[in-house]
Design a protein around this motif. Sequence first.
Motif, short mmCIF file in Angstrom:
data_model
loop_
_atom_site.label_atom_id
_atom_site.label_comp_id
_atom_site.label_asym_id
_atom_site.label_seq_id
_atom_site.Cartn_x
_atom_site.Cartn_y
_atom_site.Cartn_z
N MET A 89 0.81 -1.20 0.00
CA MET A 89 0.00 0.00 0.00
C MET A 89 0.86 1.26 0.00
SD MET A 89 -3.51 0.20 0.80
CE MET A 89 -4.41 1.69 0.73
N PHE A 90 2.08 1.18 0.49
CA PHE A 90 2.90 2.39 0.59
C PHE A 90 3.29 2.96 -0.75
CE2 PHE A 90 7.02 0.52 -0.35
CZ PHE A 90 6.89 -0.79 0.05
N LEU A 91 3.35 2.16 -1.82
CA LEU A 91 3.72 2.70 -3.13
C LEU A 91 2.70 3.72 -3.62
CD1 LEU A 91 4.95 -0.46 -5.07
CD2 LEU A 91 6.31 1.32 -4.01
N GLN A 92 1.43 3.47 -3.42
CA GLN A 92 0.41 4.40 -3.87
C GLN A 92 0.51 5.74 -3.17
OE1 GLN A 92 -0.29 1.28 -2.83
NE2 GLN A 92 -1.83 0.32 -4.09
N HIS A 93 0.83 5.74 -1.90
CA HIS A 93 0.81 6.96 -1.11
C HIS A 93 1.80 8.00 -1.61
CE1 HIS A 93 -1.95 5.65 2.06
NE2 HIS A 93 -1.48 4.46 1.78
N ARG A 94 3.05 7.64 -1.79
CA ARG A 94 4.06 8.62 -2.19
C ARG A 94 4.29 8.63 -3.69
NH1 ARG A 94 8.91 7.56 1.79
NH2 ARG A 94 9.93 7.40 -0.20
N PHE A 95 4.47 7.48 -4.27
CA PHE A 95 4.88 7.42 -5.67
C PHE A 95 3.80 7.95 -6.61
CE2 PHE A 95 5.64 5.46 -9.77
CZ PHE A 95 6.94 5.87 -9.99
N PHE A 96 2.56 7.57 -6.41
CA PHE A 96 1.51 7.96 -7.33
C PHE A 96 0.88 9.31 -6.98
CE2 PHE A 96 1.54 3.31 -7.97
CZ PHE A 96 1.91 3.33 -9.30
N ALA A 97 1.41 9.99 -5.99
CA ALA A 97 0.89 11.31 -5.63
C ALA A 97 1.19 12.33 -6.73
CB ALA A 97 1.46 11.78 -4.31
N ALA A 98 2.24 12.09 -7.52
CA ALA A 98 2.63 13.00 -8.59
C ALA A 98 2.45 12.30 -9.94
CB ALA A 98 4.09 13.41 -8.42
N ARG A 99 2.10 13.06 -10.96
CA ARG A 99 2.00 12.49 -12.31
C ARG A 99 3.39 12.20 -12.83
NH1 ARG A 99 -2.73 12.48 -15.12
NH2 ARG A 99 -1.48 12.26 -17.01
N ARG A 100 3.53 11.09 -13.49
CA ARG A 100 4.82 10.67 -14.04
C ARG A 100 4.60 10.16 -15.46
NH1 ARG A 100 8.43 10.44 -9.62
NH2 ARG A 100 7.35 10.45 -7.65
N ASP A 101 4.19 11.07 -16.33
CA ASP A 101 3.84 10.71 -17.70
C ASP A 101 5.03 10.18 -18.50
OD1 ASP A 101 1.20 11.46 -17.26
OD2 ASP A 101 1.56 13.51 -17.93
N HIS A 102 6.26 10.48 -18.08
CA HIS A 102 7.44 10.03 -18.81
C HIS A 102 7.77 8.56 -18.55
CE1 HIS A 102 8.92 11.06 -14.84
NE2 HIS A 102 10.04 10.42 -15.09
N LEU A 103 7.06 7.91 -17.62
CA LEU A 103 7.34 6.52 -17.29
C LEU A 103 6.42 5.57 -18.05
CD1 LEU A 103 7.83 6.74 -13.43
CD2 LEU A 103 9.55 6.91 -15.25
N ALA A 104 7.01 4.45 -18.52
CA ALA A 104 6.24 3.43 -19.21
C ALA A 104 5.76 2.36 -18.24
CB ALA A 104 7.08 2.79 -20.31
N GLY A 105 6.47 2.18 -17.11
CA GLY A 105 6.08 1.18 -16.13
C GLY A 105 6.96 1.22 -14.91
N ILE A 106 6.53 0.53 -13.85
CA ILE A 106 7.30 0.46 -12.62
C ILE A 106 7.27 -0.96 -12.08
CG2 ILE A 106 6.84 2.87 -12.00
CD1 ILE A 106 4.87 1.75 -9.86
N ALA A 107 8.23 -1.26 -11.21
CA ALA A 107 8.29 -2.56 -10.53
C ALA A 107 8.87 -2.36 -9.15
CB ALA A 107 9.17 -3.53 -11.32
N ALA A 108 8.49 -3.27 -8.24
CA ALA A 108 9.06 -3.32 -6.90
C ALA A 108 9.64 -4.73 -6.75
CB ALA A 108 8.03 -3.03 -5.83
N PRO A 109 10.86 -4.95 -7.27
CA PRO A 109 11.44 -6.30 -7.29
C PRO A 109 11.51 -6.96 -5.92
CG PRO A 109 12.78 -4.77 -8.56
CD PRO A 109 11.76 -3.95 -7.81
#
Length: 59
Positions: free
Chosen positions: A1-21
């Motif tokens: 749940m912590f990824l949504q709180h900080r990471f997705f708070a800002a738009r990141r249109d330059h990214l094609a995808g993310i992972a948390a290995p």
Amino acid sequence: MFLQHRFFAARRDHLAGIAAPGMPAGSPGMEAGAARHACQVIALTASGTDLVPEVYPAT
């Protein structure tokens, strides 16, 4: 749940995808009570470059 709180708070249109290995505890789908393992978010840009836009400490 912590990824949504900080990471997705800002738009990141330059990214094609993310992972948390490593499927760290506390990441989406890996909730384990209050346990949170340290985690780096790895991102891939539309041009194919990888980067680490966020680092989360263990709690």
